[in-house]
Design a protein around this motif. Sequence first.
Motif, mmCIF file in Angstrom:
data_model
loop_
_atom_site.group_PDB
_atom_site.id
_atom_site.type_symbol
_atom_site.label_atom_id
_atom_site.label_comp_id
_atom_site.label_asym_id
_atom_site.label_seq_id
_atom_site.Cartn_x
_atom_site.Cartn_y
_atom_site.Cartn_z
ATOM 1 N N PRO A 191 0.312 -1.590 -0.273
ATOM 2 C CA PRO A 191 -0.045 -0.001 -0.473
ATOM 3 C C PRO A 191 0.990 1.392 -0.055
ATOM 4 C CG PRO A 191 -0.236 -1.137 1.990
ATOM 5 C CD PRO A 191 0.529 -1.932 1.281
ATOM 6 N N SER A 192 0.291 2.030 -0.586
ATOM 7 C CA SER A 192 1.143 3.769 -1.020
ATOM 8 C C SER A 192 0.740 4.464 0.556
ATOM 9 C CB SER A 192 1.080 3.725 -2.152
ATOM 10 O OG SER A 192 1.572 3.419 -3.292
ATOM 11 N N PRO A 193 1.166 5.455 0.864
ATOM 12 C CA PRO A 193 1.056 6.030 2.407
ATOM 13 C C PRO A 193 -0.217 7.051 0.918
ATOM 14 C CG PRO A 193 2.892 5.420 1.564
ATOM 15 C CD PRO A 193 3.261 5.805 1.070
ATOM 16 N N GLU A 194 -1.628 7.619 1.713
ATOM 17 C CA GLU A 194 -1.809 8.578 0.868
ATOM 18 C C GLU A 194 -1.939 10.170 0.935
ATOM 19 O OE1 GLU A 194 -6.745 10.188 1.611
ATOM 20 O OE2 GLU A 194 -5.488 9.305 3.292
ATOM 21 N N GLY A 195 -1.718 10.662 -0.478
ATOM 22 C CA GLY A 195 -0.770 11.994 -0.019
ATOM 23 C C GLY A 195 -0.552 12.073 -1.139
ATOM 24 N N THR A 196 0.740 10.457 -1.500
ATOM 25 C CA THR A 196 1.866 10.780 -2.258
ATOM 26 C C THR A 196 1.060 10.587 -3.867
ATOM 27 O OG1 THR A 196 1.625 7.778 -2.370
ATOM 28 C CG2 THR A 196 2.436 9.053 -0.653
ATOM 29 N N LYS A 197 2.545 10.637 -4.480
ATOM 30 C CA LYS A 197 1.902 10.753 -5.956
ATOM 31 C C LYS A 197 1.249 9.617 -6.918
ATOM 32 C CE LYS A 197 6.427 9.253 -7.548
ATOM 33 N NZ LYS A 197 7.472 9.896 -8.813
ATOM 34 N N GLU A 198 1.787 8.741 -5.299
ATOM 35 C CA GLU A 198 0.973 7.429 -6.192
ATOM 36 C C GLU A 198 -0.337 7.104 -5.862
ATOM 37 O OE1 GLU A 198 4.445 3.758 -6.227
ATOM 38 O OE2 GLU A 198 3.820 4.892 -4.382
ATOM 39 N N ASN A 199 -1.155 7.968 -5.678
ATOM 40 C CA ASN A 199 -2.277 8.022 -5.184
ATOM 41 C C ASN A 199 -3.279 9.082 -6.242
ATOM 42 O OD1 ASN A 199 -2.647 6.273 -3.445
ATOM 43 N ND2 ASN A 199 -2.745 7.713 -0.951
ATOM 44 N N LEU A 200 -2.211 9.824 -7.036
ATOM 45 C CA LEU A 200 -3.137 10.306 -7.747
ATOM 46 C C LEU A 200 -2.699 10.166 -9.158
ATOM 47 C CD1 LEU A 200 -2.328 14.037 -5.693
ATOM 48 C CD2 LEU A 200 -4.053 12.497 -6.454
ATOM 49 N N PRO A 201 -3.349 10.545 -9.939
ATOM 50 C CA PRO A 201 -3.081 10.448 -11.598
ATOM 51 C C PRO A 201 -1.433 11.122 -11.988
ATOM 52 C CG PRO A 201 -5.440 11.002 -11.639
ATOM 53 C CD PRO A 201 -4.957 11.499 -10.163
ATOM 54 N N VAL A 202 -1.004 10.394 -12.793
ATOM 55 C CA VAL A 202 0.459 11.007 -12.836
ATOM 56 C C VAL A 202 -0.057 11.119 -14.655
ATOM 57 C CG1 VAL A 202 2.630 10.712 -13.636
ATOM 58 C CG2 VAL A 202 1.786 10.500 -11.104
ATOM 59 N N LEU A 203 0.828 12.099 -15.557
ATOM 60 C CA LEU A 203 0.533 12.286 -16.768
ATOM 61 C C LEU A 203 2.337 12.336 -17.355
ATOM 62 C CD1 LEU A 203 -1.321 13.324 -19.181
ATOM 63 C CD2 LEU A 203 -0.098 15.401 -18.358
ATOM 64 N N TRP A 204 2.908 11.363 -18.211
ATOM 65 C CA TRP A 204 3.430 11.758 -19.108
ATOM 66 C C TRP A 204 3.272 12.284 -20.776
ATOM 67 C CZ3 TRP A 204 4.085 5.855 -17.516
ATOM 68 C CH2 TRP A 204 4.433 5.946 -16.097
ATOM 69 N N GLU A 205 4.073 13.086 -20.464
ATOM 70 C CA GLU A 205 3.340 13.690 -22.073
ATOM 71 C C GLU A 205 4.574 13.775 -23.357
ATOM 72 O OE1 GLU A 205 0.093 16.922 -24.405
ATOM 73 O OE2 GLU A 205 0.835 16.734 -21.905
ATOM 74 N N LYS A 206 4.151 12.945 -24.148
ATOM 75 C CA LYS A 206 5.427 13.652 -25.681
ATOM 76 C C LYS A 206 4.671 13.685 -26.757
ATOM 77 C CE LYS A 206 7.568 8.943 -23.388
ATOM 78 N NZ LYS A 206 7.388 7.770 -24.220
ATOM 79 N N GLU A 207 5.393 14.328 -27.818
ATOM 80 C CA GLU A 207 4.406 14.448 -28.940
ATOM 81 C C GLU A 207 3.808 13.235 -29.496
ATOM 82 O OE1 GLU A 207 8.220 13.904 -31.535
ATOM 83 O OE2 GLU A 207 7.441 15.761 -31.241
ATOM 84 N N ASN A 208 3.577 12.185 -29.207
ATOM 85 C CA ASN A 208 3.461 10.686 -29.564
ATOM 86 C C ASN A 208 2.409 11.036 -28.720
ATOM 87 O OD1 ASN A 208 4.994 9.619 -28.143
ATOM 88 N ND2 ASN A 208 5.808 7.916 -29.451
ATOM 89 N N GLY A 209 1.607 11.076 -27.649
ATOM 90 C CA GLY A 209 0.377 10.735 -27.055
ATOM 91 C C GLY A 209 1.239 11.278 -25.172
ATOM 92 N N ARG A 210 0.088 10.814 -25.076
ATOM 93 C CA ARG A 210 0.302 11.182 -23.402
ATOM 94 C C ARG A 210 -0.191 9.777 -22.144
ATOM 95 N NH1 ARG A 210 -3.771 16.523 -22.539
ATOM 96 N NH2 ARG A 210 -5.160 15.342 -23.244
ATOM 97 N N LEU A 211 0.120 9.734 -21.180
ATOM 98 C CA LEU A 211 -0.186 8.233 -20.440
ATOM 99 C C LEU A 211 -0.247 9.054 -19.051
ATOM 100 C CD1 LEU A 211 -0.522 5.140 -20.131
ATOM 101 C CD2 LEU A 211 1.511 4.796 -19.532
ATOM 102 N N TYR A 212 -2.458 8.791 -18.615
ATOM 103 C CA TYR A 212 -2.621 8.647 -17.519
ATOM 104 C C TYR A 212 -2.191 7.065 -16.426
ATOM 105 C CZ TYR A 212 -4.534 12.801 -19.146
ATOM 106 O OH TYR A 212 -4.461 14.191 -18.854
ATOM 107 N N TYR A 213 -1.733 7.214 -15.457
ATOM 108 C CA TYR A 213 -0.892 6.094 -14.456
ATOM 109 C C TYR A 213 -1.759 6.298 -12.497
ATOM 110 C CZ TYR A 213 0.819 3.320 -11.068
ATOM 111 O OH TYR A 213 1.106 2.502 -9.366
#
Length: 977
Positions: free
Chosen positions: A530-552
């Motif tokens: 489990p991840s501690p509440e409030g860390t980045k792993e509990n929030l959508p993370v955006l990776w953006e490139k010129e050919n796309g973007r991914l949320y996690y």
Amino acid sequence: MRSLIGFTMLAGSLLLVNPSLLKAEAEHPVSPTPYEIIEDKASVALLNPSMQKRQTVKLRLKNGVQAYLISDPDTKHSAASVAVKRGSWDDPRAYPGMAHFVEHLLFMGSKAYPQEDGFSQYVSNHGGTHNAFTTTDRTVYMFSINHEGFPVALDQLAHFFIDPLLSLSSIGRELQAVDQEHAKNIEHDGWRQWMILKETGNPEHPHASFSTGNAETLGGIPQEAVRKWYREVYTADRICVVMLSPLPKEQLIELAVRDFSAVPSAPVNTAAVTSPPVSMFSEQQLGRLLYIKPVRSLRELALIWELPRGLDRQQKKDALALLTYLLNSEHEGGLVDQLKKFQIAESLRAGFLNIGDEETIFSIEVELTDQGLQNPDRAIEQIFSALALIRQKATETGFAELRQLSLLHYQYQTRKNAFETVKEYGRSIFDEDLATFPERRSIPQAFDQAHFSGLLSFFTPASCSFILTADPGLTKVQPDRREKWMGAEYAIRSIPEKRLFSWQNALIPSTLCLAPANTFIPANLTLLPPSPEGTKENLPVLWEKENGRLYYARDCIYQVPETASNFRLYSPLLDGSPRSTVLSQLFCLSFLEKNSPDLCMAEAAGLRASLNAHAHYIALSLGGYSEKLPCLAAGLFSTLPRIAPSREQFAIYHKKLEMAFHNASKDMPISQAKEIVSNVLLSSTPTHSQKLEAIRKISYEDFLEFSSNLFTKAYIEGFVYGNSSEEDARNLSLTLESALRAKTYPRSEIQQSKIRVFAENSGPFIIVEPTETMGKATILVIQQGPRYFATHAAQLLSNAVIHEMFFDNLRTKQQTAYIAGAKAREIEGQLIQMFMVQSNTHQPQELLARFDLFVEDFLQRFDENLSQERFDTLRSTLIQEYSLPPENLHLMAGRLTDLAIDYQGDFQFYPKLVASLEGLERLHVKSFLETTLSRKNTRRLAVLIEGKLPPMNDFSYKRLAKEDMQMIGELEGRTRR
């Protein structure tokens, strides 16, 4: 605390239901020992962490009612179902359809709750839904509702079985509803096939009767006949109750005792026989071929067996489950693979159905190709070769794999919504002793080689009923019979003994084999730390490139060993035109067929994958147990740039889609109306007729060119959610990028779907279209302006009232239809209110007039229709609904994907909507509706579908010029003396 997108976690507080709602009423006296606990022999534990708080209890009340009670603090809604062990096979001969008719009537009030629509209105006001269905040997009623409303709704449901009114007025009205329901089914090919099986079956078996009923079989039925049948059939010893709620077990027991102890016990000397000791099938069906003329363009072959009576139920179920598993496998060298390779069939599905205490049917249904239809004997021979192989080679190893998979799915089952859960339990609760339920219905118990071989020895051509459903012009067999109730045309032909003998002794080709071990079965089902509440792993993370973007996002709600990933693949070739739409659908079909061996194995092991064409992108979704998901994904991704079926395969896929587009013209009128609405309102939404025209111009070479260039340039958007690390999500995305090797398709160039907004004061508009199908339909669309959170909240709350009242008025009181409803939608940022009805008695223009009158009356009587008390209840219900997350991880992944892409990453959308609901006032709703639904708003579109009506119902005014008056009758005068 807040979850990753602002949902309030109420799991603990859900137990705090007001104890006063559990009042003990004087009308339900209870004895010191009103029930006995049934020992729970279902010993297999649920290992899914999200199910660990679930507790169950099984009991039998003093009057014989049994109950299966589920206390689950994490269920989003409360729900209940009541199953009655009597169905259409118990209809009196004088009134076919009685069981189905009574199912309708029980919703029409009781002595304790006499308001005719009281149950429906109460459930609707508390955010719920309800329904019922009647089968051959059982009738099931169910509802779901918010937790606060559960005790009262349960008591209302209980009175269905204690003191229903069964009034003369409701008998008259619901007769029309049953007749409309029957009319709706007349052109449904599945119903027509089933009715022919009934008509040609054993007339001494109740299966041969007309089970749904209509105005002819039930018209004029005496009230006392209905009440007498109800008293004799709906008795406590035939009833089982299922409850699902966050309430503790003790309170659920109290509810069961309070509400169902008053259900009457069986009168003395009443013993309806549901399953007489005779066969369902007749001699004219066995070893014969039934040719059925379909309404749609179909090429279906079915082999159906009725299993012998007297078999051990568990052994029979286990053996048939194994047979189903082996036949449906699409591995290389299997039956399905062979039929496809020989271009005989497009698909095959096998399965069994218990339709009575002793009656079980097993069927193998094959969707034939043109070549297969020309020679169906070849498909039949392949099937009997496969049965012979299974009889010889099936061992405990195959059964062990089936049991392993069944155990896996049972222990790590995904939470369904409460309504579907109680519906499924209600449907199946009589198929197993309550002490072990639902374990043995879900998990095969033991393999008995002798029993399995013995059962398979019954699967002979002589004991089989063969059905070929196709155009008589293609089968060269003209129908010479007409089924009584639906008018389906068919013929029965003998099969030469020599051919039956050949099938009985079919050789096993060397290329035919059983499936290898399933490599997708997971071994590691542990959760990530489990991840501690409030860390980045509990929030959508955006990776953006010129050919796309991914949320996690890492799951912090459901705690299951699963991951869901959704990708949208954009290409400049996807322009939303009919041609592009058809080519992309052909691509998706080719992809799924190319990967069908792996997809079949993966699905059996709890993995899912889909590829679906949209106007401007192709949606690729994968989900299931996390451990094996990357393996499945890598294999599927690698084939995306290499979709090149043979010319023969393409011809099959082309024909399949062409038939599907053609068959859409035979859809129900309401479906055709919806298609027109979508085509008019939304850009890049071609109709089936437009796609039919397009596909007829697409060649094999056109498809290969499209497929090879589809991902030359691409832009990828995706969301990975669940039991996966950030690195897992990144690797999944990189695997997809690497497989496509696409050049950049700039995001700014991606075409977007748009909605047509009518100009102010430009309407209203009307579209009238003819159809050859049975029935009439009307849809009224009213545009309510751009979506703001305040107006969206007002729309959602008002529709909860409008839908319930519209259904009650148009369907129940005015008897215009079986299908009726109102729906609020938000499309591309615009709010839409829709009203829709399909009728087999009324003309579309008349229905439209009734819609307008309903809206006007609703607005005039707004204060009566939406009192402050009802407003407060509905607002509270909606706040709870939108404050809680979806029922399972896969639904959450879909919601997150929509928020990330369609709502520009606004992950606070639902908290904002809840805040708007909290601030909503009744006068805001009134103002919103007066602005958007009154005649001042002319931005509305009516779509009318003019289909056929039965002659007895075709009441319509004929347009006439005054000069033609002399043609319509004779002049007569008073006789003078």
